[in-house]
Scaffold this active site. Structure first.
Site, PDB file in Angstrom:
ATOM      1  N   HIS A 128      47.645  36.884  49.427  1.00 32.59           N
ATOM      2  CA  HIS A 128      47.366  38.105  48.655  1.00 32.59           C
ATOM      3  C   HIS A 128      46.041  38.732  49.059  1.00 32.59           C
ATOM      4  CE1 HIS A 128      50.187  36.476  45.291  1.00 32.59           C
ATOM      5  NE2 HIS A 128      50.852  37.138  46.216  1.00 32.59           N
ATOM      6  N   CYS A 156      33.422  54.339  51.567  1.00 28.99           N
ATOM      7  CA  CYS A 156      33.382  54.107  53.016  1.00 28.99           C
ATOM      8  C   CYS A 156      32.447  55.135  53.649  1.00 28.99           C
ATOM      9  CB  CYS A 156      34.797  54.290  53.572  1.00 28.99           C
ATOM     10  SG  CYS A 156      34.920  54.122  55.356  1.00 28.99           S
ATOM     11  N   CYS A 158      33.353  57.088  55.715  1.00 29.21           N
ATOM     12  CA  CYS A 158      34.144  58.330  55.852  1.00 29.21           C
ATOM     13  C   CYS A 158      34.232  59.081  54.524  1.00 29.21           C
ATOM     14  CB  CYS A 158      35.554  57.999  56.370  1.00 29.21           C
ATOM     15  SG  CYS A 158      36.629  57.285  55.117  1.00 29.21           S
ATOM     16  N   GLY A 195      48.536  24.325  41.152  1.00 32.30           N
ATOM     17  CA  GLY A 195      47.848  25.309  40.319  1.00 32.30           C
ATOM     18  C   GLY A 195      48.467  26.679  40.299  1.00 32.30           C
ATOM     19  N   SER A 197      51.707  29.179  38.623  1.00 33.95           N
ATOM     20  CA  SER A 197      52.809  29.301  37.645  1.00 33.95           C
ATOM     21  C   SER A 197      54.132  29.568  38.356  1.00 33.95           C
ATOM     22  CB  SER A 197      52.511  30.450  36.671  1.00 33.95           C
ATOM     23  OG  SER A 197      52.333  31.660  37.416  1.00 33.95           O
TER      24      SER A 197
HETATM   25  N1  APR Z   1      44.576  22.691  37.693  1.00 35.89           N
HETATM   26  C1  APR Z   1      45.785  23.097  38.160  1.00 35.89           C
HETATM   27  N2  APR Z   1      46.529  24.065  37.588  1.00 35.89           N
HETATM   28  C2  APR Z   1      46.021  24.638  36.484  1.00 35.89           C
HETATM   29  C3  APR Z   1      44.773  24.267  35.931  1.00 35.89           C
HETATM   30  C4  APR Z   1      44.045  23.254  36.592  1.00 35.89           C
HETATM   31  N3  APR Z   1      42.835  22.844  36.150  1.00 35.89           N
HETATM   32  N4  APR Z   1      44.569  25.037  34.813  1.00 35.89           N
HETATM   33  C5  APR Z   1      45.643  25.862  34.697  1.00 35.89           C
HETATM   34  N5  APR Z   1      46.508  25.615  35.689  1.00 35.89           N
HETATM   35  C6  APR Z   1      47.789  26.258  35.975  1.00 35.89           C
HETATM   36  C7  APR Z   1      48.473  26.912  34.815  1.00 35.89           C
HETATM   37  O1  APR Z   1      49.245  25.957  34.092  1.00 35.89           O
HETATM   38  C8  APR Z   1      49.359  27.933  35.550  1.00 35.89           C
HETATM   39  O2  APR Z   1      50.600  27.347  35.892  1.00 35.89           O
HETATM   40  O3  APR Z   1      47.521  27.311  36.882  1.00 35.89           O
HETATM   41  C9  APR Z   1      48.574  28.259  36.813  1.00 35.89           C
HETATM   42  C10 APR Z   1      47.982  29.654  36.831  1.00 35.89           C
HETATM   43  O4  APR Z   1      49.044  30.572  36.833  1.00 35.89           O
HETATM   44  P1  APR Z   1      48.734  32.119  37.107  1.00 35.89           P
HETATM   45  O5  APR Z   1      47.595  32.542  36.285  1.00 35.89           O
HETATM   46  O6  APR Z   1      50.051  32.813  36.992  1.00 35.89           O
HETATM   47  O7  APR Z   1      48.216  32.132  38.625  1.00 35.89           O
HETATM   48  P2  APR Z   1      49.080  32.194  39.946  1.00 35.89           P
HETATM   49  O8  APR Z   1      50.281  31.317  39.837  1.00 35.89           O
HETATM   50  O9  APR Z   1      48.150  31.945  41.069  1.00 35.89           O
HETATM   51  O10 APR Z   1      49.551  33.739  39.969  1.00 35.89           O
HETATM   52  C11 APR Z   1      50.250  34.172  41.119  1.00 35.89           C
HETATM   53  O11 APR Z   1      50.213  36.430  40.245  1.00 35.89           O
HETATM   54  O12 APR Z   1      49.188  38.163  39.164  1.00 35.89           O
HETATM   55  C12 APR Z   1      49.484  37.647  40.409  1.00 35.89           C
HETATM   56  O13 APR Z   1      48.228  38.125  42.336  1.00 35.89           O
HETATM   57  C13 APR Z   1      48.238  37.314  41.196  1.00 35.89           C
HETATM   58  O14 APR Z   1      48.045  35.640  42.936  1.00 35.89           O
HETATM   59  C14 APR Z   1      48.409  35.859  41.580  1.00 35.89           C
HETATM   60  C15 APR Z   1      49.892  35.622  41.356  1.00 35.89           C
END
Ligand code: APR
Length: 261
Positions: A128, A156, A158, A195, A197
């Site tokens: 991303h 920028c 520009c 880490g 979702s």
């Molecule tokens: N260690 C590991 N995982 C953790 C921890 C921790 N200490 N604390 C929370 N989590 C988990 C949560 O349970 C959740 O499943 O991290 C996850 C965070 O989920 P999101 O906030 O949805 O982040 P992500 O999965 O990276 O989102 C994907 O969505 O909005 C877009 O561009 C944004 O890159 C991002 C993408």
């Protein structure tokens, strides 16, 4: 369903994860915002997540940047104020060690904080983009994000308003990163999903692509996700900043015991 519990590790699972990591030929990690939480960077979803405060389809959408860049920069400035001083945590450091132990060939990260590279990981695919850079959509010039400190929104040479060099909603994943990530996933015989979702495509397609190529999937998260029990072969429930160092410790002691005659 939120299943937020303290670290719940079944020793058998840990031993299995270490065994799989020790024998893998092409390990890959897919990381998400949870891995950077211990560095003080908020996640997007769940309790205290950024999307509780900002509607992503307004503050993180390309149309918002094109028509109301000052509004988009309201959230971007708040995030940069947290990201630029942030330091890697034990989870980032553990993945650096795994790469040096040749247990990880590549990290595909959804995170835009650049902390894997700051920690010392060499082969990082920034799915991303990276908020530590700014890009001009008018002339393609790129600048370090510190420029926003002088003026916000930053401009920028520009004259155009600069955009954080990240993939906003409504934008495509850069084709080279997408193709390389898909290639890594299809070659992987072990995928660490740490880490995330796992709800945002096309990043969330990576574990499924790997699984369909016969890959062993280890998921690390304090909470269950749509992958848990369906795509993941092993679910290590807990924070990555605690579990990843435990995996490295197990790998190192296994390497030492295998070495002693
Ligand atoms: N260690 C590991 N995982 C953790 C921890 C921790 N200490 N604390 C929370 N989590 C988990 C949560 O349970 C959740 O499943 O991290 C996850 C965070 O989920 P999101 O906030 O949805 O982040 P992500 O999965 O990276 O989102 C994907 O969505 O909005 C877009 O561009 C944004 O890159 C991002 C993408």
């Amino acid at each position: 369903m939120s299943l937020v519990t303290p670290m719940v590790i079944f020793q058998g699972d840990l031993a299995t994860a270490i065994h799989e990591l020790a024998k893998c030929k092409h390990g890959v990690a897919l990381t998400g915002a949870g891995l950077s939480l211990a560095s003080g960077i908020p996640t997007f979803r769940g309790k205290g997540g950024l999307w509780e405060k900002y509607d992503p389809l307004v503050y993180a959408h390309i149309q918002c940047f094109l028509h109301e860049p000052e509004k988009l920069w309201q959230m971007q400035k708040e995030l940069l104020d947290v990201i630029l001083p942030a330091k890697p945590n034990k989870a980032h450091e553990a993945l650096v060690t795994m790469e040096r132990m040749k247990r990880l060939a590549c990290i595909i990260t959804q995170n835009v904080d650049g902390l894997h590279t700051v920690a010392g990981s060499l082969n990082v695919l920034e799915f991303h983009g990276n908020k530590r850079r700014l890009v001009c959509l008018n002339c393609s010039n790129r600048y370090p994000s510190e420029r926003y400190l002088e003026q916000c929104p930053p401009r920028c040479e520009c004259g155009a308003i600069l955009k954080p060099d990240v993939v906003l909603f409504g934008e495509q994943i850069p084709i080279d990163v997408l193709m390389r990530s898909r290639s890594e996933a299809s070659q992987a015989d072990l995928l660490l999903v740490a880490g995330t979702s796992a709800v945002v495509s096309p990043a969330s397609d990576i574990p499924i692509l790997a699984k369909n190529s016969g890959c062993f999937i280890i998921e690390i998260n304090p909470e269950i996700t749509p992958l848990t029990g369906y795509v993941s072969d092993l679910f290590l429930q807990g924070p990555t900043e605690e579990i990843l160092p435990m995996l490295v410790e197990g790998l190192q002691s296994k390497t030492n015991s295998d070495r002693t005659p």
